[in-house]
Write an enzyme that holds these catalytic residues in place. Structure first.
Site, short mmCIF file in Angstrom:
data_model
loop_
_atom_site.label_atom_id
_atom_site.label_comp_id
_atom_site.label_asym_id
_atom_site.label_seq_id
_atom_site.Cartn_x
_atom_site.Cartn_y
_atom_site.Cartn_z
CE LYS A 69 -2.07 -13.08 -1.29
NZ LYS A 69 -0.65 -12.83 -1.01
CE LYS A 93 -6.29 -4.18 3.82
NZ LYS A 93 -4.94 -3.65 3.49
CE LYS A 105 1.42 -6.68 6.37
NZ LYS A 105 0.50 -6.14 5.36
CB THR A 189 -2.95 -0.30 -3.65
OG1 THR A 189 -2.40 -1.58 -3.38
CG2 THR A 189 -3.43 0.35 -2.38
CG ASN A 219 2.82 1.10 -5.47
OD1 ASN A 219 1.59 1.15 -5.44
ND2 ASN A 219 3.45 0.26 -6.24
CB SER A 350 -2.26 -10.38 -4.00
OG SER A 350 -1.04 -9.68 -3.93
P1 NAD Z 1 5.84 3.63 -0.50
O1 NAD Z 1 7.00 3.30 0.37
O2 NAD Z 1 5.94 3.41 -1.96
O3 NAD Z 1 5.40 5.17 -0.29
C1 NAD Z 1 5.25 5.75 0.96
C2 NAD Z 1 5.26 7.26 0.77
O4 NAD Z 1 5.01 7.88 2.03
C3 NAD Z 1 6.57 7.83 0.27
O5 NAD Z 1 6.31 8.84 -0.68
C4 NAD Z 1 7.17 8.46 1.53
O6 NAD Z 1 8.05 9.53 1.23
C5 NAD Z 1 5.92 8.96 2.18
N1 NAD Z 1 6.08 9.29 3.59
C6 NAD Z 1 6.74 8.62 4.57
N2 NAD Z 1 6.69 9.33 5.72
C7 NAD Z 1 5.93 10.43 5.46
C8 NAD Z 1 5.52 11.54 6.24
N3 NAD Z 1 5.83 11.62 7.51
N4 NAD Z 1 4.75 12.50 5.63
C9 NAD Z 1 4.40 12.41 4.34
N5 NAD Z 1 4.79 11.39 3.56
C10 NAD Z 1 5.53 10.41 4.11
O7 NAD Z 1 4.61 2.81 0.11
P2 NAD Z 1 3.23 2.44 -0.57
O8 NAD Z 1 3.30 1.06 -1.11
O9 NAD Z 1 2.76 3.56 -1.44
O10 NAD Z 1 2.32 2.35 0.75
C11 NAD Z 1 1.77 3.51 1.35
C12 NAD Z 1 0.69 3.08 2.31
O11 NAD Z 1 -0.27 2.31 1.61
C13 NAD Z 1 1.17 2.17 3.48
O12 NAD Z 1 0.37 2.44 4.61
C14 NAD Z 1 0.86 0.79 2.96
O13 NAD Z 1 0.70 -0.15 4.03
C15 NAD Z 1 -0.44 1.06 2.25
N6 NAD Z 1 -0.78 0.03 1.28
C16 NAD Z 1 -0.02 -0.17 0.18
C17 NAD Z 1 -0.36 -1.18 -0.69
C18 NAD Z 1 0.42 -1.40 -1.96
O14 NAD Z 1 0.03 -2.30 -2.72
N7 NAD Z 1 1.44 -0.63 -2.26
C19 NAD Z 1 -1.47 -2.02 -0.44
C20 NAD Z 1 -2.24 -1.77 0.70
C21 NAD Z 1 -1.87 -0.75 1.56
#
Ligand code: NAD
Length: 421
Positions: A69, A93, A105, A189, A219, A350
């Site tokens: 997954k 995880k 992945k 998340t 997000n 999920s």
């Molecule tokens: P997203 O693309 O919606 O948001 C990412 C955010 O990070 C944006 O606001 C962007 O502007 C900001 N960002 C990028 N570069 C930056 C910097 N240098 N300084 C400060 N902010 C910065 O992504 P997301 O889904 O919110 O995911 C964020 C993290 O959470 C990632 O590491 C992702 O792998 C992890 N994650 C997300 C989920 C999910 O379900 N969305 C699940 C597990 C892990």
């Protein structure tokens, strides 16, 4: 001299965890390598009639505990090493949360912002065509990741249905609701991390009105801000890729959300409601109780870890704290709720989506929230207990907890099933 790969760095956690368990060395050997990583070149037609090719991968790291997954990332800098590292993290995880999955992945080396919507759809369909024989509801189940979303999952599910001649919604999660997506996936998340913090609040001695600083406002970041603010906590600093804002009295979440909805940075709110600009690098060192990295990898590192004042870090991002920073924070008494536990709410919902697709029976939002909370509390408590019993950090405890489950499953399969004598 050859540089260490990302996977080499990630595997340090495996060795750390193994030191606290009595495990057959064959088990550790098995977990050091991805079971299979397939690389293809996707060729698509561009809108101007030309043809362009993109490298793509799908890694099935380990499937001992169930089908693999993990999300599919569209990023210009994706590499096979990154894909395998993310798949290794997914393996752990899913084991931490006791989901019946292994880790996988995928990625395409592309900047999706440079493609039209039709090109993006052709690329997504080409990905599914290339990997349809690897992917499957009981074999390997993708989901969205960085720069992919429910629309892309919908196209991929449709392509899979066309290839095999029947709809198979359980083949992919994070789909639009209209195609069998689950309620509650959007904020899963953040909500998982929120339930975890709430459950451990007394053990961690957290105040009822914490000051919170956050890196990233996408997000994960937006949803956790909303959930914490609703409980009376104060979000005092937030950054995104373009800058940061701070307010000692607390930022106005509505203003920040409105800016993001309009495609603007959080910085555009400076001057309103007492918001002031701040250098993004300074967010890590803001005077607060809780620091939430919710952006990219390695954002808390050797150079800024010493400035962190928060006593608790909730890793919503994957891999946001480097190994050096980890040591500095531990030495300063900061507790880290590690990514493989703290952000596992996403893969947990999920999993709920996959279960609902297989049953053809759909749950209410209350069902989703109650089940997510129960699993976060159960596994959060188990990791907390391992951490106390063994006197180790929550990160090492999460790896120990996951590794003992993985070892049990690998040994139950029989170690001769993966090593020839
Ligand atoms: P997203 O693309 O919606 O948001 C990412 C955010 O990070 C944006 O606001 C962007 O502007 C900001 N960002 C990028 N570069 C930056 C910097 N240098 N300084 C400060 N902010 C910065 O992504 P997301 O889904 O919110 O995911 C964020 C993290 O959470 C990632 O590491 C992702 O792998 C992890 N994650 C997300 C989920 C999910 O379900 N969305 C699940 C597990 C892990």
């Amino acid at each position: 001299m050859q540089q260490d790969s990302l996977l080499d760095h990630a595997l340090v956690r495996l060795d750390e965890a193994a030191a606290h368990l009595d495990i057959d060395p064959d088990v550790i050997e098995k977990l050091k390598y991805a079971r299979e990583t397939t690389k293809v070149r996707l060729m698509i037609r561009m809108d101007d009639g030309s043809r362009k090719s993109f490298l793509a991968w799908r890694c099935r790291y380990d499937d001992t505990r169930g089908p693999t997954k993990g999300g599919i990332r569209f990023h210009a800098e994706s590499t096979a090493d990154e894909v395998e590292t993310l798949a290794f993290w997914m393996t752990f995880k899913c084991a931490v949360m006791n989901l019946p999955y292994g880790g996988g992945k995928g990625a395409v080396q592309v900047d999706p912002r440079k493609l039209s919507k039709a090109e993006l759809e052709r690329l997504s369909r080409a990905y599914m065509q290339a990997f349809a024989r690897i992917i499957g509801p009981d074999r390997d189940i993708p989901a969205p990741d960085v720069y992919t979303n429910s629309m892309i999952m919908g196209w991929m599910a449709d392509e899979y249905a066309q290839i095999f001649g029947q709809a198979e919604p359980a083949v992919i999660t994070g789909k639009p609701i209209a195609l069998g997506g689950s309620l509650g996936r959007g904020d899963a998340t953040a909500r998982g991390g929120y339930y975890l913090v709430r459950h451990l609040a007394d053990d961690l001695g957290l105040s009822k009105t914490m000051r919170v600083a956050m890196q990233g406002f996408g997000n994960a970041g937006q949803h956790i801000a909303r959930l914490l603010a609703a409980d009376g906590h104060k979000i005092v600093a937030v950054s995104d890729s373009e800058g940061a804002v701070i307010s000692d009295a607390g930022l106005h979440i509505d203003l920040l959300m409105e800016a993001k909805e309009n495609g603007q940075s959080v910085v555009s709110t400076a001057g309103q409601g007492g918001h002031e600009t701040l250098a993004p690098d300074e967010v890590a060192g803001v005077d607060c109780d809780l620091l939430v990295p919710a952006a990219l990898e390695n954002m808390i590192h050797e150079d800024n870890a010493g400035s962190v004042k928060a006593k608790l870090v909730l890793e919503l991002a994957n891999g946001p704290v480097t190994a050096e920073a980890d040591r500095i924070l531990a030495a300063n008494g900061t507790v880290i709720l590690p990514d493989i536990l703290a952000n596992a709410g996403g893969v947990t919902v999920s999993y709920f989506e996959w279960v609902q697709n297989k049953q053809g029976f759909y749950w209410t939002i209350e069902d989703i929230h109650n089940r997510l909370r129960a699993i976060m509390e159960r596994e959060g408590r188990a990791v907390w207990n391992v951490s106390r019993e063994k006197g180790i950090t929550m990160r090492t405890a999460a790896y120990v907890h996951a590794l003992s489950r993985l070892a049990e499953a690998i040994e139950a399969h029989g170690t001769q099933s993966f090593f020839t004598s």
